[in-house]
Design a protein around this motif. Structure first.
Motif, PDB file in Angstrom:
ATOM      1  N   MET A 158      26.243 -75.506  34.658  1.00 55.75           N
ATOM      2  CA  MET A 158      26.558 -74.129  35.065  1.00 55.75           C
ATOM      3  C   MET A 158      25.304 -73.266  34.981  1.00 55.75           C
ATOM      4  O   MET A 158      24.618 -73.259  33.960  1.00 55.75           O
ATOM      5  CB  MET A 158      27.637 -73.558  34.138  1.00 55.75           C
ATOM      6  N   MET A 159      24.986 -72.534  36.046  1.00 54.69           N
ATOM      7  CA  MET A 159      23.850 -71.612  36.009  1.00 54.69           C
ATOM      8  C   MET A 159      24.162 -70.463  35.043  1.00 54.69           C
ATOM      9  O   MET A 159      25.247 -69.889  35.100  1.00 54.69           O
ATOM     10  CB  MET A 159      23.587 -71.050  37.405  1.00 54.69           C
ATOM     11  N   PRO A 160      23.215 -70.088  34.157  1.00 57.06           N
ATOM     12  CA  PRO A 160      23.477 -69.018  33.172  1.00 57.06           C
ATOM     13  C   PRO A 160      23.327 -67.618  33.770  1.00 57.06           C
ATOM     14  O   PRO A 160      22.695 -66.740  33.190  1.00 57.06           O
ATOM     15  CB  PRO A 160      22.414 -69.297  32.106  1.00 57.06           C
ATOM     16  N   VAL A 161      23.888 -67.428  34.940  1.00 53.78           N
ATOM     17  CA  VAL A 161      23.735 -66.151  35.649  1.00 53.78           C
ATOM     18  C   VAL A 161      25.088 -65.599  36.060  1.00 53.78           C
ATOM     19  O   VAL A 161      25.167 -64.754  36.949  1.00 53.78           O
ATOM     20  CB  VAL A 161      22.833 -66.339  36.895  1.00 53.78           C
ATOM     21  N   TYR A 162      26.147 -66.064  35.362  1.00 56.58           N
ATOM     22  CA  TYR A 162      27.494 -65.611  35.694  1.00 56.58           C
ATOM     23  C   TYR A 162      28.178 -64.997  34.487  1.00 56.58           C
ATOM     24  O   TYR A 162      28.009 -65.462  33.364  1.00 56.58           O
ATOM     25  CB  TYR A 162      28.332 -66.780  36.257  1.00 56.58           C
TER      26      TYR A 162
ATOM     27  N   VAL B 266      47.367 -72.114  40.569  1.00 55.93           N
ATOM     28  CA  VAL B 266      46.618 -72.937  39.604  1.00 55.93           C
ATOM     29  C   VAL B 266      45.646 -72.031  38.840  1.00 55.93           C
ATOM     30  O   VAL B 266      44.960 -71.197  39.429  1.00 55.93           O
ATOM     31  CB  VAL B 266      45.832 -74.055  40.319  1.00 55.93           C
ATOM     32  N   GLU B 267      45.585 -72.205  37.523  1.00 52.02           N
ATOM     33  CA  GLU B 267      44.724 -71.357  36.691  1.00 52.02           C
ATOM     34  C   GLU B 267      43.284 -71.866  36.672  1.00 52.02           C
ATOM     35  O   GLU B 267      43.034 -73.064  36.488  1.00 52.02           O
ATOM     36  CB  GLU B 267      45.273 -71.290  35.274  1.00 52.02           C
ATOM     37  N   PHE B 268      42.368 -70.936  36.885  1.00 51.84           N
ATOM     38  CA  PHE B 268      40.942 -71.231  36.835  1.00 51.84           C
ATOM     39  C   PHE B 268      40.261 -70.223  35.906  1.00 51.84           C
ATOM     40  O   PHE B 268      40.775 -69.112  35.689  1.00 51.84           O
ATOM     41  CB  PHE B 268      40.300 -71.085  38.222  1.00 51.84           C
ATOM     42  N   THR B 269      39.090 -70.593  35.396  1.00 49.37           N
ATOM     43  CA  THR B 269      38.237 -69.620  34.724  1.00 49.37           C
ATOM     44  C   THR B 269      37.409 -68.904  35.785  1.00 49.37           C
ATOM     45  O   THR B 269      36.736 -69.551  36.589  1.00 49.37           O
ATOM     46  CB  THR B 269      37.296 -70.304  33.716  1.00 49.37           C
ATOM     47  N   LYS B 270      37.493 -67.585  35.783  1.00 45.78           N
ATOM     48  CA  LYS B 270      36.808 -66.804  36.812  1.00 45.78           C
ATOM     49  C   LYS B 270      35.492 -66.253  36.268  1.00 45.78           C
ATOM     50  O   LYS B 270      35.427 -65.717  35.164  1.00 45.78           O
ATOM     51  CB  LYS B 270      37.687 -65.645  37.280  1.00 45.78           C
ATOM     52  N   TYR B 271      34.442 -66.401  37.078  1.00 47.71           N
ATOM     53  CA  TYR B 271      33.126 -65.836  36.760  1.00 47.71           C
ATOM     54  C   TYR B 271      32.693 -64.942  37.922  1.00 47.71           C
ATOM     55  O   TYR B 271      33.086 -65.156  39.076  1.00 47.71           O
ATOM     56  CB  TYR B 271      32.092 -66.946  36.587  1.00 47.71           C
ATOM     57  N   VAL B 272      31.850 -63.972  37.627  1.00 46.00           N
ATOM     58  CA  VAL B 272      31.300 -63.078  38.658  1.00 46.00           C
ATOM     59  C   VAL B 272      29.784 -63.088  38.548  1.00 46.00           C
ATOM     60  O   VAL B 272      29.222 -63.007  37.461  1.00 46.00           O
ATOM     61  CB  VAL B 272      31.851 -61.639  38.521  1.00 46.00           C
ATOM     62  N   GLY B 273      29.103 -63.150  39.674  1.00 41.96           N
ATOM     63  CA  GLY B 273      27.645 -63.177  39.677  1.00 41.96           C
ATOM     64  C   GLY B 273      27.117 -63.442  41.084  1.00 41.96           C
ATOM     65  O   GLY B 273      27.863 -63.304  42.056  1.00 41.96           O
ATOM     66  N   ASP B 274      25.975 -63.812  41.217  1.00 44.55           N
ATOM     67  CA  ASP B 274      24.886 -64.022  40.275  1.00 44.55           C
ATOM     68  C   ASP B 274      24.394 -62.661  39.780  1.00 44.55           C
ATOM     69  O   ASP B 274      23.910 -61.846  40.593  1.00 44.55           O
ATOM     70  CB  ASP B 274      23.801 -64.824  41.009  1.00 44.55           C
TER      71      ASP B 274
ATOM     72  N   THR C  47      30.606 -80.915  41.057  1.00 51.69           N
ATOM     73  CA  THR C  47      29.352 -80.397  41.595  1.00 51.69           C
ATOM     74  C   THR C  47      28.496 -79.893  40.439  1.00 51.69           C
ATOM     75  O   THR C  47      28.904 -79.972  39.273  1.00 51.69           O
ATOM     76  CB  THR C  47      29.598 -79.287  42.631  1.00 51.69           C
ATOM     77  N   THR C  48      27.312 -79.375  40.757  1.00 52.91           N
ATOM     78  CA  THR C  48      26.453 -78.825  39.700  1.00 52.91           C
ATOM     79  C   THR C  48      25.699 -77.612  40.219  1.00 52.91           C
ATOM     80  O   THR C  48      25.342 -77.543  41.390  1.00 52.91           O
ATOM     81  CB  THR C  48      25.473 -79.914  39.195  1.00 52.91           C
ATOM     82  N   MET C  49      25.530 -76.633  39.343  1.00 51.73           N
ATOM     83  CA  MET C  49      24.802 -75.389  39.618  1.00 51.73           C
ATOM     84  C   MET C  49      25.310 -74.657  40.869  1.00 51.73           C
ATOM     85  O   MET C  49      24.553 -74.345  41.780  1.00 51.73           O
ATOM     86  CB  MET C  49      23.303 -75.670  39.744  1.00 51.73           C
ATOM     87  N   PRO C  50      26.612 -74.366  40.952  1.00 51.57           N
ATOM     88  CA  PRO C  50      27.119 -73.645  42.124  1.00 51.57           C
ATOM     89  C   PRO C  50      26.777 -72.155  42.074  1.00 51.57           C
ATOM     90  O   PRO C  50      26.686 -71.558  41.007  1.00 51.57           O
ATOM     91  CB  PRO C  50      28.633 -73.849  42.012  1.00 51.57           C
ATOM     92  N   GLY C  51      26.593 -71.574  43.277  1.00 51.25           N
ATOM     93  CA  GLY C  51      26.523 -70.113  43.405  1.00 51.25           C
ATOM     94  C   GLY C  51      25.246 -69.444  42.971  1.00 51.25           C
ATOM     95  O   GLY C  51      25.236 -68.231  42.764  1.00 51.25           O
TER      96      GLY C  51
END
Length: 253
Positions: free
Chosen positions: A218-222, A233-241, A197-201
């Motif tokens: 990736m939106m630069p708001v996370y 399963v390991e993921f990279t976690k982000y918080v935002g917007d 996908t693109t630009m989620p969240g």
């Protein structure tokens, strides 16, 4: 148990408003009584008997004991299963917009493709799309601040843009790829995208998005939080917007 079988008499050229096609409206009715229910084809009222061949087997007192089988493609019939509270609907082909809108219970299975706004503002129940889904899966309709509030939608193919826009609860699973901006302005709920996908969240205030494929933009708001395991399963976690003070969680493989 009551089974109602509908076969379209033609491929409709003008959209039909099919909100009367639901277990709640069919429970306990004969074929003649169901055929007398009115659906609008454009601005023309027509009894369902003019649009479908109708067969009824058995009887039921409540929606929970009703199964509706629509045999054939109905890509110009909207709002099937709108506000249903129970029972089952099986559509063997494609279906038009807003299938399962505002549904509160029961199960809808679409063997073909679903047009836009499948599961719009639903609060309960389950929708399974075995083909692809168009725009706004589980989103709110124009001007509605809250989309899907509960229940679950699974799309086994791909989905187009704006999956779960304004979502407030429930769960959406996209087995394939999703278009741009899934989870736009989310206030809750969970979206799982197994493909790309693109630009989620964007503008997400609350809720969870998990992307198992690739995020192409990736939106630069996370804010990156580190590595976290989800279901082993390991993921990279982000918080935002962060621009809107959001506390949404975005997990990217």
């Amino acid at each position: 148990m009551q089974t109602v079988t509908l076969v379209p008499k033609e491929q409709f050229k003008i959209s039909v408003e099919g909100e009367k096609i639901s277990p709640d409206n069919f429970a306990g009715k004969s074929a003649d009584e169901i055929g007398a229910l009115v659906a609008y084809e454009g601005n023309t009222p027509r009894p369902l008997s003019e649009l479908f061949d109708i067969k009824v087997d058995g009887s039921a007192e409540t929606a929970d004991d009703v199964k509706i089988e629509i045999n054939g493609n109905v890509p110009r019939v909207k709002r099937i299963g709108e506000s249903m509270t129970g029972g089952r609907i099986l559509i063997t082909g494609d279906v038009d917009m807003r299938c399962g809108a505002k549904m509160r219970g029961g199960i809808i299975t679409i063997k073909g493709n679903a047009d836009s706004w499948v599961g719009q503002e639903m609060t309960g129940g389950e929708i399974n799309v075995q083909g692809n889904a168009a725009f706004y899966v589980g989103a709110g309709y124009r001007g509605e601040p809250c989309g899907m509030r509960g229940g679950k939608i699974t799309v086994f193919g791909n989905a187009n843009d704006f999956v779960g826009e304004h979502m407030c609860g429930g769960e959406i699973v996209i087995k394939g790829n999703a278009g741009i901006m899934p989870g736009l302005s989310n206030k809750g709920g969970k979206i799982v995208i197994e493909g790309n996908t693109t630009m989620p969240g964007s503008e997400m205030i609350k809720g969870t998005i998990i992307v198992k494929g690739t995020v192409e933009n990736m939106m630069p708001v996370y804010q990156r939080e580190g590595i976290e395991a989800v279901d082993g399963v390991e993921f990279t976690k982000y918080v935002g917007d962060v621009v809107v003070g959001g506390k949404g969680e975005l997990f990217v493989k």
